[in-house]
Design an enzyme around this catalytic site. Structure first.
Site, short mmCIF file in Angstrom:
data_model
loop_
_atom_site.label_atom_id
_atom_site.label_comp_id
_atom_site.label_asym_id
_atom_site.label_seq_id
_atom_site.Cartn_x
_atom_site.Cartn_y
_atom_site.Cartn_z
N LYS A 203 0.84 -1.20 0.00
CA LYS A 203 0.00 0.00 0.00
C LYS A 203 0.88 1.25 0.00
CE LYS A 203 -3.33 2.27 2.95
NZ LYS A 203 -4.12 2.17 4.20
N GLU A 209 10.99 -4.52 3.95
CA GLU A 209 11.07 -5.93 3.56
C GLU A 209 10.67 -6.11 2.10
OE1 GLU A 209 9.62 -4.78 6.29
OE2 GLU A 209 9.84 -6.15 7.99
N GLY A 264 -4.33 -2.19 5.53
CA GLY A 264 -3.61 -3.35 5.00
C GLY A 264 -4.27 -4.67 5.36
N ARG A 265 -4.67 -4.81 6.63
CA ARG A 265 -5.22 -6.09 7.09
C ARG A 265 -6.66 -6.31 6.64
NH1 ARG A 265 -3.76 -2.60 10.94
NH2 ARG A 265 -5.29 -1.75 12.39
N GLU A 350 -3.49 -6.71 15.37
CA GLU A 350 -3.01 -5.40 14.93
C GLU A 350 -4.13 -4.35 15.08
OE1 GLU A 350 -1.65 -4.46 10.77
OE2 GLU A 350 0.34 -4.58 11.66
N HIS A 381 -3.99 -33.31 18.78
CA HIS A 381 -2.89 -34.20 19.17
C HIS A 381 -1.67 -33.42 19.64
CE1 HIS A 381 -5.06 -37.73 17.80
NE2 HIS A 381 -5.58 -36.90 16.91
N LYS A 508 10.53 -0.94 13.96
CA LYS A 508 11.08 -0.67 12.62
C LYS A 508 12.25 0.31 12.74
CE LYS A 508 6.74 -1.03 10.01
NZ LYS A 508 5.73 -0.29 9.28
O1 F6P Z 1 4.00 -2.52 9.62
C1 F6P Z 1 2.68 -2.94 9.65
C2 F6P Z 1 2.04 -2.77 8.30
O2 F6P Z 1 1.84 -1.42 8.03
C3 F6P Z 1 0.73 -3.53 8.19
O3 F6P Z 1 -0.33 -2.87 8.74
C4 F6P Z 1 0.64 -3.71 6.71
O4 F6P Z 1 -0.30 -4.71 6.36
C5 F6P Z 1 2.06 -4.08 6.38
O5 F6P Z 1 2.85 -3.30 7.25
C6 F6P Z 1 2.49 -3.86 4.95
O6 F6P Z 1 2.33 -2.54 4.57
P1 F6P Z 1 2.42 -2.11 3.05
O7 F6P Z 1 1.29 -2.78 2.32
O8 F6P Z 1 2.33 -0.62 3.03
O9 F6P Z 1 3.75 -2.59 2.52
#
Ligand code: F6P
Length: 542
Positions: A203, A209, A264-265, A350, A381, A508
């Protein structure tokens, strides 16, 4: 709003909960033959049985009063009308729009943005299905590599697995999320770049990452192919930040939009769902959306005592705040839902893992629970022992499907019987008399006394059961929307902002600082423990 724990309905719930806690679930069922009818909701081919909970008619009434006292209806109105309820980020929260649940206030936005976005996805999906999206040297695309993390990973990954039976089995989905070379290497060594497309899903287009992984994949791709033109045909972006995606090199036509009002979620319904669409086809994706839309309507229109997300939310609050339960477990009895607990962990934790109220006060009560779970029967189990005989109470949601997507009816019946058997065992328990009867002639067994006591189960453990006729795209859409709205209602009760996530930012920032010091001798501004760890890393780093 005055503090939650000062509201009269809140105090009444606490008192009533204490009052009825002397009565076991077994006794409640004995006293009220109509308990299942009273405490279950059936909506076509969907059943929620919440009768195995520590509730009675009065408790449900008190929760209705609480919802009135916190003005849930007003809060729902604000939500659906697009008011900026994510106050710390000054944003509306409108993920329900993505499944067509608009009203007069949001209709324009739907047609201006969402519909256009959907049309773009639809036409791309059509081209993909027709084989018009070709790789270099005209090769057919077989591999979809999603690069994203959090909400830009967990939703698509969960749904692609859940709906495998509705998918094109020739298409292979891969997910690169972790900033760990092991994640990336295991994908790249399996794919031919000419048969693969990469979707950079972020987003913000600013998540470290995702950007690191995307850059490595870009270089890898360039090393395996010839021209820039090739890159354009193989790299796609899903983002609200078109500028950054273009700077990365993605062709504008290959960028699919999302908007700041989609968290995002909560984004799998948007272009973030592109890997899902390519795997299961646009028609099935539409069914997923319409299932969620059905629950949006249900949530909006049904009275509290027949409203599935609202009931689940209240029960969760009951255990979290009045029984002091720290965790809540999710057990899907369908192997295709193996990623559901992890997906719901982000959605719930979150969203509701917050300690500041919407009025900027530190909350004086417990908020979001620790969510966890795994597929049944596997969990039975391993950790089910603790749920049955441990010292903690763990409220559980059991999720099952009357029919399997695969043959082997006998296995499915055993699976379903296990699910129901667990909910019975949790409630019923096993009394000493039953144990003694069962052991019978073993009374001369050396450790008889120890064995006898070890086999007693206290029971009286609560659970919800959600049953659908089958795991279909439509029902999966309903299931996820139920949990989304449950989370919303709980956030309203706890008076927190369920739609920001500031808690993740400090980690972060500090990771960045550590990164600057890793492999160096500079230990300024760091604590002794961290310093010791860095020394160890420096010593053994090859
Ligand atoms: O760091 C948390 C977060 O902002 C989540 O809420 C989100 O889903 C994820 O990182 C990835 O964010 P983006 O889609 O902006 O890369």
């Amino acid at each position: 709003m005055s503090s939650l724990n000062k509201l009269s309905s809140w105090i009444d719930i606490g008192n009533h909960s204490k009052k009825i806690s002397g009565k076991s679930l077994n006794e409640m069922f004995k006293e009220d033959k109509d308990r299942f009818n009273k405490f279950s909701v059936q909506r076509e081919n969907l059943l929620l049985d919440f009768s195995k909970n520590h509730i009675d008619d009065k408790m449900m009434k008190l929760f209705s009063q609480l919802l009135d006292e916190i003005d849930l209806k007003g809060k729902m109105k604000d939500f659906y009308n697009g008011k900026k309820i994510n106050t710390s980020e000054n944003r509306s929260v409108l993920h329900f729009l993505l499944r067509g649940s608009y009203n007069s206030k949001t209709k324009e936005l739907y047609y201006r943005d969402v519909k256009k976005g959907l049309d773009k996805l639809k036409s791309f999906s059509k081209k993909f299905r027709n084989g018009d999206i070709k790789g270099n040297s005209g090769k057919k695309i077989k591999n979809i590599i999603n690069i994203g993390i959090g909400g830009s990973d967990l939703g698509p990954k969960m749904i692609c697995e859940a709906l495998k039976c509705y998918s094109n089995r020739d298409i292979q989905n891969y997910f690169i999320s972790n900033v760990d070379p092991s994640n990336l290497s295991e994908v790249l060594q399996n794919i031919d770049p000419n048969e693969s497309i990469f979707i950079i899903s972020s987003k913000s287009f600013g998540t470290i990452e995702t950007l690191k992984n995307a850059n490595i994949c870009k270089n890898w791709f360039h090393n395996h192919t010839k021209t820039n033109e090739d890159f354009k045909n193989h790299f796609f972006g899903v983002t609200a930040n078109t500028k950054r995606a273009k700077e990365f090199g993605i062709d504008e036509n290959n960028i699919f939009p999302i908007w700041d009002w989609v968290g995002g979620r909560y984004s799998l319904w948007s272009s973030v769902g592109l890997p899902i669409i390519l795997k299961i086809g646009f028609e099935n994706f539409e069914k997923l959306l319409s299932g969620a839309n059905e629950i949006d309507n249900h949530f909006k229109n049904e009275p509290y005592d027949k409203n599935i997300p609202i009931i689940l939310a209240c029960l969760g609050v009951l255990y979290n705040n009045f029984h002091n339960c720290e965790t809540h477990a999710i057990f899907p009895y369908d192997h295709y839902l193996k990623y559901l607990p992890v997906y719901l962990q982000q959605a719930d934790m979150e969203s509701n893992g917050k300690n500041t109220s919407k009025d900027s006060m530190e909350v004086k009560y417990s908020t979001g629970p620790i969510l966890w779970g795994d597929v049944g029967t596997n969990g039975q189990h391993s950790f089910f022992q603790l749920i049955h005989q441990g010292t903690k109470i763990i409220p559980c949601d059991f999720i099952g499907f009357v029919n399997s997507n695969n043959e082997k009816e006998e296995l499915h019946e055993i699976l379903l019987s296990n699910m129901i058997g667990q909910t019975m065992a949790l409630m019923k328990g096993k009394k000493m008399e039953e144990v003694e009867k069962e052991l019978g002639s073993k009374t001369n067994y050396l450790n008889y006394e120890i064995l006898k006591n070890s086999k007693v189960l206290k029971g009286n453990k609560p659970s919800n059961t959600l049953l659908f006729d089958k795991l279909t795209p439509y029902n999966l859409g309903r299931l996820i929307a139920i949990y989304e709205h449950k989370i919303f209602v709980q956030g309203c009760i706890w008076n927190i902002n369920s739609f920001d996530q500031w808690g993740v930012e400090l980690g972060k920032m500090l990771s960045d600082e550590v990164y600057k010091k890793i492999n160096k001798n500079d230990r300024s501004n760091i604590d002794n423990s961290t310093s010791g760890q860095l020394d160890f890393i420096k010593k053994f780093r090859q």
